[in-house]
Design a protein around this motif. Structure first.
Motif, PDB file in Angstrom:
ATOM      1  N   MET A 354     -19.405  16.117  18.944  1.00 31.68           N
ATOM      2  CA  MET A 354     -19.130  16.790  20.211  1.00 31.68           C
ATOM      3  C   MET A 354     -18.462  15.850  21.206  1.00 31.68           C
ATOM      4  O   MET A 354     -17.590  16.278  21.971  1.00 31.68           O
ATOM      5  CB  MET A 354     -20.430  17.344  20.795  1.00 31.68           C
ATOM      6  N   GLU A 355     -18.836  14.579  21.209  1.00 34.01           N
ATOM      7  CA  GLU A 355     -18.161  13.623  22.094  1.00 34.01           C
ATOM      8  C   GLU A 355     -16.712  13.451  21.678  1.00 34.01           C
ATOM      9  O   GLU A 355     -15.814  13.362  22.526  1.00 34.01           O
ATOM     10  CB  GLU A 355     -18.877  12.279  22.074  1.00 34.01           C
ATOM     11  N   GLY A 356     -16.454  13.426  20.360  1.00 38.20           N
ATOM     12  CA  GLY A 356     -15.074  13.339  19.899  1.00 38.20           C
ATOM     13  C   GLY A 356     -14.254  14.536  20.329  1.00 38.20           C
ATOM     14  O   GLY A 356     -13.098  14.394  20.754  1.00 38.20           O
ATOM     15  N   LEU A 357     -14.843  15.720  20.249  1.00 34.12           N
ATOM     16  CA  LEU A 357     -14.129  16.926  20.691  1.00 34.12           C
ATOM     17  C   LEU A 357     -13.879  16.898  22.193  1.00 34.12           C
ATOM     18  O   LEU A 357     -12.803  17.312  22.662  1.00 34.12           O
ATOM     19  CB  LEU A 357     -14.942  18.169  20.310  1.00 34.12           C
ATOM     20  N   ARG A 358     -14.843  16.401  22.958  1.00 34.53           N
ATOM     21  CA  ARG A 358     -14.639  16.302  24.410  1.00 34.53           C
ATOM     22  C   ARG A 358     -13.524  15.317  24.753  1.00 34.53           C
ATOM     23  O   ARG A 358     -12.739  15.544  25.677  1.00 34.53           O
ATOM     24  CB  ARG A 358     -15.946  15.895  25.094  1.00 34.53           C
ATOM     25  N   ARG A 359     -13.467  14.224  24.006  1.00 37.23           N
ATOM     26  CA  ARG A 359     -12.397  13.248  24.257  1.00 37.23           C
ATOM     27  C   ARG A 359     -11.031  13.836  23.937  1.00 37.23           C
ATOM     28  O   ARG A 359     -10.060  13.607  24.666  1.00 37.23           O
ATOM     29  CB  ARG A 359     -12.633  12.000  23.415  1.00 37.23           C
ATOM     30  N   LEU A 360     -10.944  14.591  22.843  1.00 34.47           N
ATOM     31  CA  LEU A 360      -9.678  15.242  22.513  1.00 34.47           C
ATOM     32  C   LEU A 360      -9.286  16.253  23.583  1.00 34.47           C
ATOM     33  O   LEU A 360      -8.119  16.351  23.970  1.00 34.47           O
ATOM     34  CB  LEU A 360      -9.788  15.935  21.152  1.00 34.47           C
ATOM     35  N   TYR A 361     -10.279  16.997  24.069  1.00 37.63           N
ATOM     36  CA  TYR A 361     -10.006  17.988  25.114  1.00 37.63           C
ATOM     37  C   TYR A 361      -9.513  17.300  26.382  1.00 37.63           C
ATOM     38  O   TYR A 361      -8.550  17.751  27.021  1.00 37.63           O
ATOM     39  CB  TYR A 361     -11.279  18.787  25.394  1.00 37.63           C
ATOM     40  N   ARG A 366      -4.916  15.713  30.081  1.00 34.46           N
ATOM     41  CA  ARG A 366      -4.421  14.646  30.941  1.00 34.46           C
ATOM     42  C   ARG A 366      -2.993  14.967  31.394  1.00 34.46           C
ATOM     43  O   ARG A 366      -2.183  15.446  30.606  1.00 34.46           O
ATOM     44  CB  ARG A 366      -4.460  13.316  30.187  1.00 34.46           C
ATOM     45  N   PRO A 367      -2.662  14.697  32.637  1.00 34.64           N
ATOM     46  CA  PRO A 367      -1.290  14.940  33.119  1.00 34.64           C
ATOM     47  C   PRO A 367      -0.281  14.120  32.328  1.00 34.64           C
ATOM     48  O   PRO A 367      -0.616  13.088  31.736  1.00 34.64           O
ATOM     49  CB  PRO A 367      -1.345  14.489  34.591  1.00 34.64           C
ATOM     50  N   PRO A 368       0.986  14.552  32.288  1.00 35.84           N
ATOM     51  CA  PRO A 368       2.014  13.847  31.502  1.00 35.84           C
ATOM     52  C   PRO A 368       2.169  12.384  31.871  1.00 35.84           C
ATOM     53  O   PRO A 368       2.445  11.552  31.018  1.00 35.84           O
ATOM     54  CB  PRO A 368       3.294  14.637  31.802  1.00 35.84           C
ATOM     55  N   ASP A 369       2.017  12.037  33.146  1.00 35.11           N
ATOM     56  CA  ASP A 369       2.207  10.643  33.544  1.00 35.11           C
ATOM     57  C   ASP A 369       0.984   9.784  33.253  1.00 35.11           C
ATOM     58  O   ASP A 369       0.990   8.578  33.490  1.00 35.11           O
ATOM     59  CB  ASP A 369       2.546  10.551  35.037  1.00 35.11           C
ATOM     60  N   GLY A 370      -0.096  10.423  32.730  1.00 36.69           N
ATOM     61  CA  GLY A 370      -1.285   9.661  32.361  1.00 36.69           C
ATOM     62  C   GLY A 370      -2.187   9.349  33.528  1.00 36.69           C
ATOM     63  O   GLY A 370      -3.205   8.682  33.372  1.00 36.69           O
ATOM     64  N   LYS A 371      -1.831   9.809  34.722  1.00 39.21           N
ATOM     65  CA  LYS A 371      -2.641   9.522  35.902  1.00 39.21           C
ATOM     66  C   LYS A 371      -3.323  10.796  36.370  1.00 39.21           C
ATOM     67  O   LYS A 371      -2.771  11.886  36.292  1.00 39.21           O
ATOM     68  CB  LYS A 371      -1.782   8.959  37.028  1.00 39.21           C
ATOM     69  N   ILE A 372      -4.531  10.636  36.815  1.00 40.17           N
ATOM     70  CA  ILE A 372      -5.277  11.774  37.344  1.00 40.17           C
ATOM     71  C   ILE A 372      -4.993  11.867  38.827  1.00 40.17           C
ATOM     72  O   ILE A 372      -5.175  10.900  39.584  1.00 40.17           O
ATOM     73  CB  ILE A 372      -6.790  11.600  37.081  1.00 40.17           C
TER      74      ILE A 372
END
Length: 383
Positions: A354-361, A366-372
């Motif tokens: 479940m942690e792996g799935l959350r990380r993939l989600y 994540r925004p295209p520029d990698g910044k939140i």
């Protein structure tokens, strides 16, 4: 005790139910769409869900849950032998006897916590395993295992049906459950959905919140005068009932039970399933159970002959060492593969699948520029 499920909970239940009922379609591409294997997914999913209620919510690690699995199986087979081949009374007897056994063991074991609790549950499970092979042989049939026979009374069936030639089959209102057919799978699937819904209600209830508080800081709760033992005992009994239900379904789909179901390795397997999927999550234990049973089926089927067929295009001087190496991880040695996978999961994904799935989600969100993007706040003057 239970809160009303929210809209998101109903959506989760609907999605889970749809996925379980459509397993024959979903598992076809990976070669697992046959009823006997899907029954295992559902049965061990129930087993893992019940274990997760105890371990995932309270943090109490039991190494003896296979005892309840075995008690449920024995109770179900005795129901078939004494009363009727209908699966419903057998499943009810399995849950009831497992609950009584869990109440007795939990009342004693929960006087201790931590590693002492784990050792106590392991000791009780091993005692049950050895008793099934020795003192309780009249009830368990020892090493041979408890099974049906033509001399069984089956008192309820004898009132309504004439005995037929050969051993009868487990049924659910004229549907044959045993034998590895789709009827047995859908019985297990419906039981899994019901068990998931009950687990969902427990997680969202004040009772579940209390269990989480016990896991967070039981000592602080005791200092405030709160008695945690009734909640722990209730969680232990509910968890044992889930294991008894899984054992009853095992007996319903295959009415033959031996003491090996109560062995410590079976208790360790459900621990691996829960941690691999994600302890304390709703869907994680089911995913962990399905993953272990699927890989057990796949890797254990690879023999040296199959490996030689796969690597047959290589020269003999290269083929033989490669086959010798991979044979350590497949066939009878598939547990080594499970150990390596489990080690990698614990190291890199402590929260399990479940942690792996959350990380993939989170990665795909994540925004295209990698910044939140941070929300802009306006500084207010102090009053």
């Amino acid at each position: 005790m239970f809160n009303n499920p929210t809209r998101n909970d109903w959506l989760l239940l609907a999605g889970f139910s749809l996925a379980v009922l459509c397993l024959p379609i979903l598992l076809e591409p990976i070669g697992a769409a046959y009823p006997a294997l899907m029954q295992k997914f559902c049965i061990f999913g129930i087993f893992a869900i019940g274990f997760n209620i105890l371990f995932g919510l309270t943090g109490y690690l039991s190494f003896g849950h296979a005892a309840f699995l075995g008690v449920g199986s024995y109770a179900a087979v005795w129901s078939f032998k004494l009363f009727t081949m209908n699966a419903i009374p057998a499943i009810v007897m399995a849950v009831v006897f497992a609950a009584l056994f869990a109440l007795a063991i939990g009342y004693i074991s929960l006087r201790r916590s931590g590693i002492y609790f784990s050792i106590l549950t392991l000791a009780f499970a091993q005692m049950s395993y050895n008793l099934a092979y020795s003192v309780l042989t009249p009830l368990t049939n020892g090493e041979t295992g408890l099974q049906l026979s033509l001399q069984d009374p089956r008192m309820i069936d004898a009132l309504f049906f004439e005995p037929a030639a050969g051993l009868p089959r487990v049924n659910l209102f004229a549907l044959n459950i045993s034998g590895g057919g789709y009827a047995g799978f859908y019985l297990c699937a419906i039981a899994l959905i019901v068990c998931f819904f009950i687990s969902l209600c427990i997680f969202r209830s004040p009772f579940g919140l209390m269990l989480r508080a016990i896991k967070s800081n039981q000592m602080r709760m005791r200092y405030t005068g709160f008695n945690t033992r009734p909640y722990l005992l209730a969680a232990f009994v509910i968890s044992g009932m889930y294991a008894g239900l899984a054992g009853g379904l095992m007996a319903a789909t295959d009415p033959l039970v031996g003491a090996e179901r109560m062995q410590w390795t079976a208790s360790g397997e459900v621990v691996l399933m829960t941690i691999l999927g994600g302890a304390g999550t709703l869907v994680g234990p089911v995913l962990g159970a399905a993953a272990i049973k699927y890989f057990e089926n796949i890797f254990s089927a690879f023999s040296d002959t199959v490996l030689h067929t796969v690597f047959g295009f290589l020269p003999d001087m290269i083929e033989d060492p490669i086959v010798a190496f991979f044979s350590l991880f497949v066939g009878d040695g598939w547990n080594l593969t499970l150990g390596v996978v489990f080690m990698l999961i614990v190291i890199f994904l402590p929260g399990g699948i479940m942690e792996g799935l959350r990380r993939l989600y989170a990665l795909f969100r994540r925004p295209p520029d990698g910044k939140i993007k941070a929300t802009s706040t306006q500084i207010q003057p102090a009053e």
